[in-house]
Write a protein that holds these residues in place. Structure first.
Motif, PDB file in Angstrom:
ATOM      1  N   VAL A 271       0.807  -1.227   0.000  1.00 38.02           N
ATOM      2  CA  VAL A 271       0.000   0.000   0.000  1.00 38.02           C
ATOM      3  C   VAL A 271       0.840   1.277   0.000  1.00 38.02           C
ATOM      4  O   VAL A 271       0.318   2.358  -0.284  1.00 38.02           O
ATOM      5  CB  VAL A 271      -1.024   0.036   1.159  1.00 38.02           C
ATOM      6  N   LEU A 272       2.135   1.161   0.302  1.00 40.28           N
ATOM      7  CA  LEU A 272       3.000   2.345   0.303  1.00 40.28           C
ATOM      8  C   LEU A 272       3.778   2.517  -1.007  1.00 40.28           C
ATOM      9  O   LEU A 272       4.549   3.463  -1.139  1.00 40.28           O
ATOM     10  CB  LEU A 272       4.003   2.273   1.466  1.00 40.28           C
ATOM     11  N   ALA A 273       3.569   1.641  -1.968  1.00 40.54           N
ATOM     12  CA  ALA A 273       4.302   1.736  -3.235  1.00 40.54           C
ATOM     13  C   ALA A 273       4.049   3.093  -3.887  1.00 40.54           C
ATOM     14  O   ALA A 273       2.906   3.514  -4.049  1.00 40.54           O
ATOM     15  CB  ALA A 273       3.876   0.617  -4.174  1.00 40.54           C
ATOM     16  N   GLY A 274       5.159   3.809  -4.167  1.00 38.87           N
ATOM     17  CA  GLY A 274       5.068   5.120  -4.790  1.00 38.87           C
ATOM     18  C   GLY A 274       4.648   6.236  -3.848  1.00 38.87           C
ATOM     19  O   GLY A 274       4.401   7.355  -4.282  1.00 38.87           O
ATOM     20  N   ARG A 275       4.575   5.944  -2.568  1.00 36.27           N
ATOM     21  CA  ARG A 275       4.149   6.953  -1.584  1.00 36.27           C
ATOM     22  C   ARG A 275       5.297   7.271  -0.634  1.00 36.27           C
ATOM     23  O   ARG A 275       6.268   6.538  -0.535  1.00 36.27           O
ATOM     24  CB  ARG A 275       2.943   6.436  -0.806  1.00 36.27           C
ATOM     25  N   LYS A 276       5.139   8.364   0.101  1.00 34.71           N
ATOM     26  CA  LYS A 276       6.152   8.786   1.069  1.00 34.71           C
ATOM     27  C   LYS A 276       5.906   8.111   2.419  1.00 34.71           C
ATOM     28  O   LYS A 276       4.770   7.993   2.862  1.00 34.71           O
ATOM     29  CB  LYS A 276       6.101  10.305   1.249  1.00 34.71           C
ATOM     30  N   ALA A 277       7.002   7.696   3.050  1.00 35.64           N
ATOM     31  CA  ALA A 277       6.924   7.079   4.380  1.00 35.64           C
ATOM     32  C   ALA A 277       8.312   7.083   4.998  1.00 35.64           C
ATOM     33  O   ALA A 277       9.298   7.418   4.343  1.00 35.64           O
ATOM     34  CB  ALA A 277       6.388   5.654   4.279  1.00 35.64           C
ATOM     35  N   THR A 278       8.374   6.698   6.258  1.00 33.59           N
ATOM     36  CA  THR A 278       9.657   6.560   6.943  1.00 33.59           C
ATOM     37  C   THR A 278       9.595   5.371   7.877  1.00 33.59           C
ATOM     38  O   THR A 278       8.529   4.803   8.105  1.00 33.59           O
ATOM     39  CB  THR A 278      10.042   7.852   7.703  1.00 33.59           C
ATOM     40  N   THR A 279      10.749   4.994   8.397  1.00 23.75           N
ATOM     41  CA  THR A 279      10.861   3.938   9.399  1.00 23.75           C
ATOM     42  C   THR A 279      12.171   4.160  10.148  1.00 23.75           C
ATOM     43  O   THR A 279      12.854   5.169   9.919  1.00 23.75           O
ATOM     44  CB  THR A 279      10.766   2.531   8.760  1.00 23.75           C
TER      45      THR A 279
ATOM     46  N   THR B  87       3.520   7.339   9.227  1.00 25.86           N
ATOM     47  CA  THR B  87       4.664   6.514   9.619  1.00 25.86           C
ATOM     48  C   THR B  87       5.631   7.375  10.421  1.00 25.86           C
ATOM     49  O   THR B  87       5.587   8.606  10.348  1.00 25.86           O
ATOM     50  CB  THR B  87       5.385   5.907   8.388  1.00 25.86           C
ATOM     51  N   SER B  88       6.513   6.712  11.175  1.00 32.70           N
ATOM     52  CA  SER B  88       7.488   7.466  11.966  1.00 32.70           C
ATOM     53  C   SER B  88       8.787   6.698  12.058  1.00 32.70           C
ATOM     54  O   SER B  88       8.846   5.526  11.700  1.00 32.70           O
ATOM     55  CB  SER B  88       6.938   7.749  13.364  1.00 32.70           C
ATOM     56  N   TYR B  89       9.847   7.374  12.573  1.00 27.89           N
ATOM     57  CA  TYR B  89      11.150   6.726  12.470  1.00 27.89           C
ATOM     58  C   TYR B  89      11.808   6.184  13.736  1.00 27.89           C
ATOM     59  O   TYR B  89      12.896   5.642  13.646  1.00 27.89           O
ATOM     60  CB  TYR B  89      12.103   7.539  11.630  1.00 27.89           C
ATOM     61  N   CYS B  90      11.218   6.274  14.897  1.00 24.37           N
ATOM     62  CA  CYS B  90      11.798   5.628  16.071  1.00 24.37           C
ATOM     63  C   CYS B  90      10.836   5.710  17.254  1.00 24.37           C
ATOM     64  O   CYS B  90       9.843   6.437  17.193  1.00 24.37           O
ATOM     65  CB  CYS B  90      13.164   6.216  16.425  1.00 24.37           C
TER      66      CYS B  90
ATOM     67  N   VAL C 195      11.442   9.048   3.334  1.00 24.72           N
ATOM     68  CA  VAL C 195      11.761  10.404   3.772  1.00 24.72           C
ATOM     69  C   VAL C 195      12.340  10.295   5.178  1.00 24.72           C
ATOM     70  O   VAL C 195      11.716   9.703   6.062  1.00 24.72           O
ATOM     71  CB  VAL C 195      10.484  11.280   3.792  1.00 24.72           C
ATOM     72  N   ASN C 196      13.531  10.853   5.397  1.00 26.49           N
ATOM     73  CA  ASN C 196      14.169  10.764   6.710  1.00 26.49           C
ATOM     74  C   ASN C 196      13.695  11.909   7.605  1.00 26.49           C
ATOM     75  O   ASN C 196      14.425  12.842   7.908  1.00 26.49           O
ATOM     76  CB  ASN C 196      15.695  10.771   6.558  1.00 26.49           C
ATOM     77  N   GLU C 197      12.432  11.826   8.025  1.00 26.89           N
ATOM     78  CA  GLU C 197      11.826  12.794   8.940  1.00 26.89           C
ATOM     79  C   GLU C 197      11.154  12.022  10.066  1.00 26.89           C
ATOM     80  O   GLU C 197      10.776  10.859   9.877  1.00 26.89           O
ATOM     81  CB  GLU C 197      10.798  13.655   8.198  1.00 26.89           C
ATOM     82  N   PRO C 198      10.969  12.660  11.240  1.00 24.74           N
ATOM     83  CA  PRO C 198      10.393  11.948  12.387  1.00 24.74           C
ATOM     84  C   PRO C 198       9.019  11.333  12.106  1.00 24.74           C
ATOM     85  O   PRO C 198       8.770  10.185  12.443  1.00 24.74           O
ATOM     86  CB  PRO C 198      10.315  13.005  13.476  1.00 24.74           C
ATOM     87  N   ILE C 199       8.124  12.103  11.522  1.00 21.54           N
ATOM     88  CA  ILE C 199       6.776  11.618  11.208  1.00 21.54           C
ATOM     89  C   ILE C 199       6.445  12.039   9.785  1.00 21.54           C
ATOM     90  O   ILE C 199       6.623  13.198   9.415  1.00 21.54           O
ATOM     91  CB  ILE C 199       5.725  12.178  12.194  1.00 21.54           C
ATOM     92  N   VAL C 200       5.958  11.081   9.001  1.00 26.39           N
ATOM     93  CA  VAL C 200       5.599  11.346   7.607  1.00 26.39           C
ATOM     94  C   VAL C 200       4.142  10.930   7.406  1.00 26.39           C
ATOM     95  O   VAL C 200       3.742   9.827   7.786  1.00 26.39           O
ATOM     96  CB  VAL C 200       6.514  10.567   6.632  1.00 26.39           C
ATOM     97  N   VAL C 201       3.358  11.834   6.829  1.00 24.74           N
ATOM     98  CA  VAL C 201       1.950  11.541   6.531  1.00 24.74           C
ATOM     99  C   VAL C 201       1.765  11.606   5.018  1.00 24.74           C
ATOM    100  O   VAL C 201       2.117  12.600   4.383  1.00 24.74           O
ATOM    101  CB  VAL C 201       1.006  12.554   7.222  1.00 24.74           C
ATOM    102  N   ASP C 202       1.257  10.523   4.453  1.00 20.94           N
ATOM    103  CA  ASP C 202       0.913  10.497   3.028  1.00 20.94           C
ATOM    104  C   ASP C 202      -0.532  10.021   2.939  1.00 20.94           C
ATOM    105  O   ASP C 202      -0.833   8.849   3.170  1.00 20.94           O
ATOM    106  CB  ASP C 202       1.841   9.564   2.247  1.00 20.94           C
ATOM    107  N   LYS C 203      -1.419  10.955   2.668  1.00 25.18           N
ATOM    108  CA  LYS C 203      -2.864  10.705   2.634  1.00 25.18           C
ATOM    109  C   LYS C 203      -3.314  10.080   3.951  1.00 25.18           C
ATOM    110  O   LYS C 203      -3.238  10.711   4.983  1.00 25.18           O
ATOM    111  CB  LYS C 203      -3.239   9.858   1.426  1.00 25.18           C
TER     112      LYS C 203
END
Length: 192
Positions: free
Chosen positions: A119-127, A159-162, A147-155
């Motif tokens: 579901v994230l194919a072609g979308r922005k996210a982080t981990t 997602t978040s990174y730690c 995207v190397n950011e703390p929290i990423v929202v795509d629609k």
């Protein structure tokens, strides 16, 4: 606005508790209608560091139509997180939430099963971004624009990174379920 809080073996309790506490404060102190239903593959799920947690429902009892959001805490590979996180039944649950345009909030490596579901194919996210960003490299393999950011929202997907981001993701979910104003009231009351 019911949230399904799904935990797999080896989940992190800190990331689980952020959803429980933020929604709990919103319900208890302000009367916001944001119940949380916990779920796993079994009624008792053992977290990272071997803390057993009893959940409300098992995956076989879930009808996606009854929920408005899916919340997923991350976890540790050493405690078996990916054994259940990559289970096809869970990936199908993620796909169904996304297909219906419902909110999916994933903390840290919980973005990986979301990515694996497609579901994230072609979308922005982080981990998870530390230790040579190896988890972000794994997420990228699922055709995700990492995207190397703390929290990423795509629609509809957060997602978040730690683990540090757990409260922020829970507040973002509360905001999407209610409003910015209501989220800010709860956030301030909790001292954030």
């Amino acid at each position: 606005m019911i949230t399904l809080l799904f935990v797999v073996k080896g989940f992190e309790t800190m990331e689980f508790s952020a959803f429980v506490d933020v929604m709990g404060w919103a319900r208890n102190d302000y009367g916001y209608n944001v119940p949380v239903v916990t779920c796993g593959f079994q009624k008792e799920v053992t977290s990272t560091f071997n803390i057993p947690v009893l959940v409300d429902k098992t995956i076989d009892e879930i009808n996606v139509d009854e929920y408005d959001a899916l919340a997923i805490p991350g976890g540790f590979e050493e405690f078996g997180f990916y054994e259940e996180a990559y289970d096809e039944r869970f990936l199908n649950l993620i796909r169904e939430f996304d297909k219906q345009g419902k909110i999916i909030a994933a903390i840290c490596v919980a973005a990986l099963p979301v990515g694996k579901s497609g579901v994230l194919a072609g979308r922005k996210a982080t981990t998870y971004h530390l230790r040579d960003a190896y988890r972000q490299k794994q997420l990228k393999e699922f055709d995700v624009d990492v995207v190397n950011e703390p929290i990423v929202v795509d629609k509809n997907i957060i997602t978040s990174y730690c683990p540090e981001t757990a409260p922020g993701v829970a507040f973002k979910l509360l905001e999407k379920l209610t409003s910015t104003e209501k989220m800010e009231i709860v956030k301030q009351a909790m001292g954030f």
